[in-house]
Structure formats: structure tokens, C-alpha cells
Design a protein around this motif. Sequence first.
Motif, PDB file in Angstrom:
ATOM      1  N   ASP A  71      -1.220  -5.705   0.191  1.00 49.90           N
ATOM      2  CA  ASP A  71      -1.483  -4.580  -0.702  1.00 49.90           C
ATOM      3  C   ASP A  71      -2.260  -5.112  -1.893  1.00 49.90           C
ATOM      4  OD1 ASP A  71       0.323  -2.238   0.396  1.00 49.90           O
ATOM      5  OD2 ASP A  71       1.524  -4.061   0.483  1.00 49.90           O
TER       6      ASP A  71
ATOM      7  N   SER B 109       5.821  -3.413  -8.434  1.00 53.06           N
ATOM      8  CA  SER B 109       4.755  -2.428  -8.360  1.00 53.06           C
ATOM      9  C   SER B 109       4.118  -2.298  -9.728  1.00 53.06           C
ATOM     10  CB  SER B 109       5.285  -1.060  -7.900  1.00 53.06           C
ATOM     11  OG  SER B 109       5.715  -1.106  -6.560  1.00 53.06           O
TER      12      SER B 109
ATOM     13  N   GLU C 125      -2.557  -0.583  -3.235  1.00 55.72           N
ATOM     14  CA  GLU C 125      -2.786   0.220  -2.040  1.00 55.72           C
ATOM     15  C   GLU C 125      -2.794  -0.683  -0.811  1.00 55.72           C
ATOM     16  OE1 GLU C 125      -6.377   2.442  -2.342  1.00 55.72           O
ATOM     17  OE2 GLU C 125      -5.921   3.240  -4.351  1.00 55.72           O
TER      18      GLU C 125
ATOM     19  N   PHE D 270      -9.006   1.861   2.695  1.00 52.39           N
ATOM     20  CA  PHE D 270      -9.131   1.085   1.452  1.00 52.39           C
ATOM     21  C   PHE D 270     -10.617   0.940   1.120  1.00 52.39           C
ATOM     22  CE2 PHE D 270      -9.190  -2.379  -1.480  1.00 52.39           C
ATOM     23  CZ  PHE D 270      -7.947  -2.384  -2.101  1.00 52.39           C
TER      24      PHE D 270
END
Length: 390
Positions: free
Chosen positions: A75, A325, A352, A364
Motif C-alpha cells: 500500500d 494509517s 492505497e 492505482f
Amino acid sequence: MRDLELDIISPETIHSGRATDAYFERTDATLAHADRTPQVVAEVTADQFPTGEFELLAGVKDAAALLADHAVDVDAIPPGRCFDGGPVMRISGPYRDFARLETALLGLLSHASGIATAARRVREAAPDSPVLSFGARHVHPSIAAVVERSALVAGLDGFSHVAAGDQIDRAASGTMPHALLLCFGRGEQEAAWQAFDAAVGDDTQRIALCDTFSDEVDESLRAADALGDALDGVRLDTTGSRRGDFRHIIREVRWELDAAGHEDVDVFVSGGLGVHDLRELRDVADGFGVGSAISNANPVDFALDIVAIDGEAVSKRGKLSGVKSVYRTAAGGHHVGHRDSEPPADGEPLLEPLIRDGDVVDEFDLSLSGATKRAARDASLVGFGGTDRV
């Protein structure tokens, strides 16, 4: 004749994991010998907590190319977004599958993000002026495309390096160096400018370099007379030892061009310019070429740290354990929290999905145009460049 080669590490070597620090090879060998393949979560961070000093993320496309085809999930914050603490990338998978890639991964992100951050400061210093990246000559040619791509991500209007343009599918810009004028000789400036006009294509602007043999006003007026309506502008690249009050020189050139009826001739400047210079000159110059202030930027000091092993939070001393996060708030704030904790009420998740089981996620956005748009939007939201830096 001696058989010499350039000191360039090949893409194949980087992908193989050989472009690494020796201790990662020894770590891999030790884990293999001990028959240990822990499942880890590792995060790439600069600062653990927000500091109020935003930086601009770049290099994500190359990071994706490096990590693809490995048995990992990744991510990442999309390129062109601003960050301030917490992870910009998270890697989950068998540690031995990516351990040797850490050195290259950090280099790809650190160098590109440092250049993009510096270029964004330049962009903010002269937001309404054309600004070109002229700094590829100050770095190893193997990373010229990294410099120019990062400059475009930051919002600059163009760049000078031809091969970099081939690599990123954008055309390079530029007109003439002092070497061209010197090759024609003193007193032959008109011949040089006219030869240039005759030689280059219609898609090249006629920007005459006007400070080689005599003062800037004299050569600017002579260039305007020599090329007439074909002349788009003059460029002043006066060396620092001869510059004096550069602002006054620019204003004097502008005054005399206007007085001679050449109001449509623009005045561009270059030569060792930094953020402070652009702030001071943006109201008198029509555009800028900026080199070392962009290309010589300090890399962002990213580190990669394991924060969980086999589902258990862990960290070395001084780092924050557990998976995290990051969020952008509606007011432009940057929030870092535990992945399982309650996010800010108005928080937008920044991380993401980039790679799933070795495959790059189609959704992405790794495009240069997308990154440039995000940089402009995010920089405005977070107030990037609110302080003047050299």
C-alpha cells in the motif's frame, strides 16, 4: 585503447536484489540457514509523527516496478501527494521475499522525493511564471530522468535533458548555451543568433542568450534587431561574479527593449537561482531556469522498519510498533494513527493498494499527469511553501 565502462548499476542488477547493503545478503542467508521466513509488515517513513513540515512524494512508480512480481502486498500514498510523518508505503509478506530490495527501494523514494520537494518550493516561489528544470548536469546521468520527472510532478513547466525526455515521453526544452556564441566569436553574436534561427525547427522558441561578450542591454538590443519579429525572448545567464544587482539588470533590459519598440520580447533568467531569487525576481522576469536548487536537493531521509511479525506488533527502540494509517483532513492536516483505531471524522485515507500478491493494481494512478495534478491540489490544501527557504 583502454576498455572503460561507466559506473552504472544496471536495472537488471537492481531487480535481482544485488543493489543492496551487504548485511541484507547476510540476513537473507542467515534466515535461510535457520529455516525462518517470518511474515512481516514493514513501513517506509521519514518522521514518526507530524512535524508541520510537509514534503512531496515521488519515486512511487519506480518502487512499484521494483517490488512487482514479488510475493508481497504493498500500500502506498500516490505520487504527488504531500506527507508529514507516518508511513508513505507499507509492505506485507514473507520478509525474505523483499529483504534484499530495501536499499534500492529507499534510494528510489528518497532521492525522487527530495528533488520533488525542492522543485515544489521553487514552484511556490514563482507560481505564475514559466519555470524549467536545468539541473540534470549536476547529477549522475543515470538518474537524469528521475530529476526531470520529479520536477514535473512538482509542477514545473519543462526541463532540459533530452534522454530524460525520451524516458518519460516528454519533449525537452532549451535553446542555446554560451558555447554557441563563443564558437562564432566576439563581434559575431548576430551571426550566431541568425544561424540558430535558420537551423532549428519551428517548434523551438527563439530565445537568444544575451550576456556572452558584452553587457546584457547591448546584446539584448542587438538580438532584437538581428531577429526582428522572430525573436521570442532573451535569456540572461550572467555569472555571479559579474551579476551585481540582478534585479536592476533585468529591469534595465526590459526598459531598453520597450523603449526600442520590442515590448513583445520576453526576458528569461537563469544561473544559480534559488527560491529566494525567484521570490525577488518574479515580478520583473518572464520566466526562469532553475538548476542546482532542484537537482542538488537533499534526499528525504526515509527508513524501512518492520512493525509487525506474524501478526504481532513489534518495533526497534525509538520507532512506533504496529501497523499504521495516515489521513488528510479537510483542513489540510496530516493524521497518523493505528490502522485499527478510529480515523478522523473528516479524514481521507492516503494509503492505497498498490500491489497485491506481486501484481500492480490497475486502479492505482502512477501517471505523471495525475501526480502533477495531485501535487498542485495537495500543496494548496496543506499550505506547502508557506515559509521561504533557500
